[in-house]
Enzyme design. Structure first.
Site, PDB file in Angstrom:
ATOM      1  N   LYS A 114       1.181  -1.320   0.028  1.00  0.00           N
ATOM      2  CA  LYS A 114      -0.294  -0.080   0.263  1.00  0.00           C
ATOM      3  C   LYS A 114       0.951   1.118  -0.295  1.00  0.00           C
ATOM      4  O   LYS A 114       0.425   2.104  -0.152  1.00  0.00           O
ATOM      5  CB  LYS A 114      -1.116  -0.068   1.169  1.00  0.00           C
ATOM      6  CG  LYS A 114      -2.102  -1.177   0.600  1.00  0.00           C
ATOM      7  CD  LYS A 114      -2.917  -0.948   1.754  1.00  0.00           C
ATOM      8  CE  LYS A 114      -4.359  -2.501   1.670  1.00  0.00           C
ATOM      9  NZ  LYS A 114      -3.838  -3.645   1.511  1.00  0.00           N
TER      10      LYS A 114
HETATM   11  C1  LIG Z   1      -4.673  -4.266   1.041  1.00  0.00           C
HETATM   12  C2  LIG Z   1      -4.095  -6.051   1.107  1.00  0.00           C
HETATM   13  C3  LIG Z   1      -4.239  -6.910   0.427  1.00  0.00           C
HETATM   14  C4  LIG Z   1      -5.635  -6.573  -0.528  1.00  0.00           C
HETATM   15  O1  LIG Z   1      -5.533  -5.623  -1.525  1.00  0.00           O
HETATM   16  P1  LIG Z   1      -6.614  -5.514  -2.198  1.00  0.00           P
HETATM   17  O2  LIG Z   1      -6.015  -4.270  -3.452  1.00  0.00           O
HETATM   18  O3  LIG Z   1      -7.568  -4.706  -1.075  1.00  0.00           O
HETATM   19  O4  LIG Z   1      -7.009  -5.717  -3.468  1.00  0.00           O
HETATM   20  C5  LIG Z   1      -3.459  -8.131  -0.096  1.00  0.00           C
HETATM   21  N1  LIG Z   1      -2.389  -7.928   1.004  1.00  0.00           N
HETATM   22  C6  LIG Z   1      -1.723  -7.131   1.467  1.00  0.00           C
HETATM   23  C7  LIG Z   1      -0.632  -7.057   3.184  1.00  0.00           C
HETATM   24  C8  LIG Z   1      -2.908  -5.710   1.547  1.00  0.00           C
HETATM   25  O5  LIG Z   1      -2.096  -4.904   2.663  1.00  0.00           O
END
Ligand SMILES: *Cc1c(COP(=O)(O)O)cnc(C)c1O
Length: 465
Positions: A114
């Site tokens: 993120k």
């Molecule tokens: C947010 C997240 C996901 C999922 O991603 P999306 O874009 O919501 O599908 C997967 N793995 C981790 C570690 C995350 O923080």
């Protein structure tokens, strides 16, 4: 010509990048998508092949955001965002075997993918608000990785205050400290006496009636439907694809999926011209997308708590963006499908379902399988996966593939963040990287708040002065 955006529900069009950046949901309840997607020709892709990560990110982002920022300003924001990553390659690839690769997206400040988007988003918001002479309050609720990544992304912003709610006593110690030890005058953590749903309900209610804010102020959401986040995620698909043979040869990706933001960015990279053979949607036991892609059954089931909490999601908010395209951009058909899904279950016609399966495949893994995969990959390759990533690797293997096409599994978090699953796999949890250990020495700052809207808005009204 700057790019314009329209809503998937058909009630709003002609919006610029700045509005979309600040808005979140469109006024008609839909999600913003570009009126027309930019295309990358084979020649464009070839020419991008050897670019450093930040340069590539700038090129791709300017296709979507041109007009919103002076070009050199956009470039500076992107460069300073990725300068804070702990690996010189930003998104390095590790080869496992037989053309299977792991794309490490966890070298940012909060050790999860993120950061790729939220580091840039904080800077973009700051710029747009400064231009307008405004300040904004970012408000969000988190049960996992988003909160800390958003706080880190905004801590240098002069035009933004940010307040993140978490359920008191219901996030892991690492997750709590990742939020509460972020330093900054504009950073506020609230521990709500309730669960995650309570936090989300409070946030929703605060957005619905913002009269507690001083005049001229607004709330801004940085949740996973934020369009700028999606754009920043397209970049690592292109970067990894070019490293492993594109544009001459195709690649495939396996993506641990929750709100469908990450894998939707992969779909956009494919639509833009990157030769992606298949995108694998990997889910944990919260498997609505796997049941839909695998069996044309779009029906909501009960929420399960798993070792991969960032994928514990009932309905994937960004999926609507893909469905809009699948339905030929027919808002009416999309709305009917979504209503049927919410009412109990929805199905596609066979031909549409086959269209979806041209692009996506899927698999799901429960906690036991996730742990077995962590152990197996450690034993066979000496690579330690976090549980989210392990779900993706498992899915790639379960789906089977053409060995001529590299399979790139997105590693969305550092294993040290999810040591419980690593321990359950029978392995020793890795140490937290030194940078985080040092951050955790700092005092924790948060305030406890009752599970009550009036209590929350009283605090928020006081922050935004
Ligand atoms: C947010 C997240 C996901 C999922 O991603 P999306 O874009 O919501 O599908 C997967 N793995 C981790 C570690 C995350 O923080």
């Amino acid at each position: 010509m700057s790019m314009k955006y329209l809503s998937t529900r058909g009630g709003c069009s002609g919006q610029g990048f700045e509005e979309v950046l600040l808005t979140g949901l469109a006024p008609d309840g839909g999600l913003f998508v570009p009126e027309e997607l930019p295309r990358l020709s084979t020649a464009d892709l070839r020419e991008m092949r050897d670019l450093p990560y930040a340069e590539l990110a700038w090129r791709i982002t300017s296709l979507f955001a041109s007009g919103a920022f002076p070009e050199d300003e956009l470039r500076r924001m992107i460069e300073s965002s990725y300068a804070g990553f702990a690996h010189p390659e930003i998104a390095p690839l590790t080869a496992l075997d037989d053309g299977e690769h792991v794309l490490e997206l966890f070298h940012g400040p909060t050790l999860a993918f993120k950061d790729f988007a939220l580091q840039v988003l904080g800077r973009m918001l700051d710029h747009v608000l400064r231009q307008k002479g405004k300040r904004a309050l970012i408000l969000g609720a988190t049960s996992g990785d988003t909160g800390s990544a958003a706080l880190e992304g905004c801590r240098h912003s002069s035009q933004v205050d940010i307040c993140i709610l978490h359920p008191q006593g219901k996030v892991s110690e690492v997750q709590r400290k990742q939020m509460t030890t972020v330093a900054g005058e504009n950073i506020f953590n609230l521990a709500v006496e309730g669960n995650f749903d309570d936090c989300q309900r409070l946030v929703k209610a605060a957005f619905a009636d913002q009269s507690f804010l001083p005049a001229g102020r607004q709330l801004v959401a940085v949740n996973s439907i934020n369009w700028a986040r999606i754009v920043m995620q397209i970049v690592y698909y292109v970067h990894a694809g070019l490293r492993l043979g594109a544009p001459e040869n195709p690649v495939s990706f396996s993506v641990p999926t929750g709100n469908f933001g990450d894998v939707y960015a992969g779909y956009l990279a494919r639509e833009m011209g990157l030769p992606i053979e298949r995108l694998i949607v990997a889910t944990n036991e919260n498997d609505i997308l796997h049941r839909f892609i695998g069996g044309n059954d779009y029906s909501i089931s009960a929420l399960r708590h798993t070792f991969s909490p960032s994928m514990d999601i009932l309905v994937s908010s960004n999926f609507e963006r893909y469905l809009f395209d699948l339905f030929g951009r027919d808002s009416e058909a999309l709305a009917q499908f979504m209503a049927a899904g919410a009412a109990g279950g929805a199905k596609l016609s066979d031909s549409r379902w086959r269209d979806m399966r041209e692009v996506f495949d899927s698999a799901s893994a429960d906690d036991a399988t996730t742990c077995a995969t962590i152990a197996e990959v450690w034993r066979d390759h000496g690579v330690l996966l976090d549980p989210h990533t392990a779900v993706g690797v498992r899915a790639a293997r379960d789906c089977g593939r053409d060995l001529q096409v590299p399979m790139i599994c997105l590693a969305t978090a550092h294993p040290a963040k999810f040591s419980e699953a690593v321990a359950a796999a029978g392995l020793q949890a890795p140490e937290l990287p030194g940078r985080l250990q040092r951050q955790f020495q700092r005092p924790e700052r948060y305030r406890v708040v009752e599970n009550d809207l009036a209590a929350l808005t009283a605090i928020l009204g006081g922050l935004a002065v």
